[in-house]
Design an enzyme around this catalytic site. Sequence first.
Site: not given
Length: 182
Positions: A65, A102
């Site tokens: 994006r 993560e």
Amino acid sequence: MSAFSGNDDLKALIRTIPDFPKPGIQFRDITSLLLDGAGFSVCVDRLTALAAPLRPDLIAAVEARGFIFGAAIAKSLGVGVLPIRKPGKLPGARVGVDYALEYGTDRLEMHAHDLQPATRVLIVDDLIATGGTVMATVELIRNHGGVVAGAVFAVDLPDLGGAARLRDAGVETLSLMAFEGD
């Protein structure tokens, strides 16, 4: 530093999708902003106004994006675009940096010869959350002789700490609007 005041018109164009991609997450979806031609144009104009004083030579647009906003800002400023890509997307000789997620790692790359020494590079992405991808972009640019002029985002999620991480790393970080919470 940020420019949150006066952007409620744009903030209203960003849709919140609850429980995506997992329960408890409030996903801030810029697609609804992109679909609004007038809103998108105003957003790019305001991002360009934030970016111009940082005097970039290039815009580092972060996949995917970031390409949308980065290319539009680069056109407005009359500068080039340095695509920052995921692995396997660039055809030429590449340089990259691995960074922690993560659960696991990821990698960002750019063409090996696209960045000249001391080039002022502004990082642009749609949203700053935890800052992992953008911190990797900072490392990639600095490791290859570029100067990070700053980072500009349409949206900041301040509770996730990414903008603070960038500032702690000496990167001027500007956003048009903030959404509290995850």
